[in-house]
Design an enzyme around this catalytic site. Structure first.
Site, PDB file in Angstrom:
ATOM      1  N   ALA A  66     -19.235  -8.803  46.344  1.00 55.14           N
ATOM      2  CA  ALA A  66     -19.101  -7.911  47.210  1.00 55.14           C
ATOM      3  C   ALA A  66     -17.536  -8.471  47.965  1.00 55.14           C
ATOM      4  O   ALA A  66     -16.646  -8.593  47.247  1.00 55.14           O
ATOM      5  CB  ALA A  66     -19.923  -7.685  48.032  1.00 55.14           C
ATOM      6  N   SER A  67     -17.764  -8.135  49.201  1.00 53.91           N
ATOM      7  CA  SER A  67     -16.331  -8.592  50.153  1.00 53.91           C
ATOM      8  C   SER A  67     -15.966 -10.019  50.232  1.00 53.91           C
ATOM      9  O   SER A  67     -14.904 -10.189  50.573  1.00 53.91           O
ATOM     10  CB  SER A  67     -16.418  -8.181  51.629  1.00 53.91           C
ATOM     11  N   VAL A  68     -16.782 -10.850  49.509  1.00 53.86           N
ATOM     12  CA  VAL A  68     -16.287 -12.306  49.433  1.00 53.86           C
ATOM     13  C   VAL A  68     -15.124 -12.209  48.367  1.00 53.86           C
ATOM     14  O   VAL A  68     -14.259 -13.110  48.217  1.00 53.86           O
ATOM     15  CB  VAL A  68     -17.281 -13.203  48.708  1.00 53.86           C
ATOM     16  N   TYR A 173     -11.772  -1.895  59.039  1.00 54.68           N
ATOM     17  CA  TYR A 173     -12.135  -2.372  57.493  1.00 54.68           C
ATOM     18  C   TYR A 173     -12.248  -1.543  56.623  1.00 54.68           C
ATOM     19  O   TYR A 173     -12.745  -0.418  56.690  1.00 54.68           O
ATOM     20  CB  TYR A 173     -13.751  -3.095  57.871  1.00 54.68           C
TER      21      TYR A 173
END
Length: 398
Positions: A66-68, A173
């Protein structure tokens, strides 16, 4: 100062926490790594990779990042800046002529690479919008669903939606890192997966990290937090889309765990990668130590400096945003034992990580339980266990 961070001391503080959250069924499985002064001082795989099959977690497990994904793809873009192939203040339209979203008044405001990296481009995420919001109506994917459109098709749809604000005037974001991925493709004339491999993962021997699971047998099953009345986290659907509620009034997340195995899924720079905790630690340590062999030191340093001024970020009090992740500006406002200047982010499927440059500390916690592993009490409990801190306080000097 941190408490004793010897392997024995960290085990004495972190192991009971992991045992407790697993016993309480707040997490199904987790891999936690801690590096201090360049040495690994804690590593543990706990719980289950696949609860239903009785498969234990393993330290080389693969996770849907995901956002990693964002700091990985942001580093790839900065590698191009370091090679003088891309400029932070280049207009996105130079590289993506078709991407020209308008402001609410109909005018086109230039979006730059810097705006994308700092999430000040005027973009949003569909999961933040109300159900049936503008992105949903335009068919925009957030990068975690089973959509079969291409990256370019997704950005063309995105460009039909007016910007939320003039680029550079606010922070929000957003899906900006997906746009950044398309810029990387245009600069390198390579598919994003191949470009990221050449610019980031191959130089660091991050062999487990890419846009598709390298070894399906090591891919952790995805779970979601217990709902009211449930005794344990539920397993997310293996096929098709699943829905994960977020905050009231927001559409929430549309997740397709099978996307990690789909070679035809478009490469979402903001949410679409798969990787392991040891791989990601290699990236964090490379950046903490000055960026080699990926970035020149000045760029690595700039990446970890707040670019958004003194204002707090929504959802992240006491933090600003660098070139790809949050940066701690006020430890008391954030109620954290981290040092000012620490970097932190997470990932929807259940991940948290932080780097405290002042303490020469990097921590990665990948779990297979959304959202507890990203935004639940476990995240701060782990941070306090690492520092040996019962109460959060400002940590500005080593």
């Amino acid at each position: 100062m941190m408490s004793d961070c010897s392997p024995a001391a960290l085990s004495a503080r972190i192991d009971p926490l992991l045992d407790g959250v697993l016993r309480q069924q707040r997490l199904v499985g987790a891999v936690v790594l801690v590096c201090h002064r360049g040495q690994e001082v804690y590593r543990r795989a706990a719980g289950h990779l696949d609860r239903e099959a009785g498969m234990p977690m393993r330290d080389d497990a693969l996770f849907r990042l995901a956002s990693v994904s964002k700091p990985i793809v942001s580093t790839a873009a900065l590698a191009l800046v370091g090679q003088h192939r891309l400029g932070l203040d280049d207009h996105v339209a130079r590289w993506l002529p078709y991407f020209a979203p308008r402001q609410p008044d109909g005018s086109v405001a230039p979006i730059t690479v810097r705006h994308l990296l700092t999430h000040t481009a005027g973009l949003d995420y569909g999961f933040f919008q109300p159900p049936g919001g503008a992105y949903a109506l335009a068919g925009v994917s957030d990068g975690m669903d089973a959509s079969r459109i291409s990256l370019q098709d997704n950005l063309r749809r995105l460009a039909t939606v007016p910007l939320a604000y003039a680029p550079g005037t606010r922070w929000a974001y957003s899906i900006a890192t997906d746009v950044l991925g398309a810029v990387i493709e245009a600069v390198t004339d390579l598919p994003l997966a191949q470009a990221v491999q050449q610019l980031v993962t191959a130089p660091l021997a991050m062999r487990d990290t890419g846009f598709k699971a390298t070894d399906p047998a090591r891919l952790a099953v995805a779970y979601a937090d217990r709902a009211a009345g449930e005794l344990r986290p539920r397993r997310l659907r293996d096929v098709g889309d699943d829905h994960l509620p977020f905050l009231d009034g927001m559409a929430g997340f549309t997740l397709s765990p099978a996307r990690a195995l789909d070679a035809h899924a478009y490469p979402s720079g903001g949410a679409g990668m798969v990787g392991s905790a040891p791989d990601f630690m290699r990236l964090l340590e490379s950046l903490r130590l000055g960026g080699a062999p990926l970035l020149p030191p000045a760029l690595a340093r700039q990446m970890g400096e707040s670019q958004t001024g003194a204002c707090d970020l929504p959802f992240w009090p006491g933090r600003g945003f660098g070139l790809g992740f949050t940066v701690l500006t006020d430890a008391q406002a954030a109620a954290t034992p981290e040092s000012v200047g620490s970097w932190r982010m997470g990932g929807t499927y259940g991940h948290a990580w932080f780097v405290d440059p002042a303490q020469e500390l990097s921590v990665v916690a990948f779990t297979n339980t959304a959202l507890e592993g990203m935004a639940g009490p476990f995240v701060m409990e782990l941070c306090q266990a690492v520092y040996g801190s019962k109460e959060a306080g400002a940590r500005e000097t080593p």
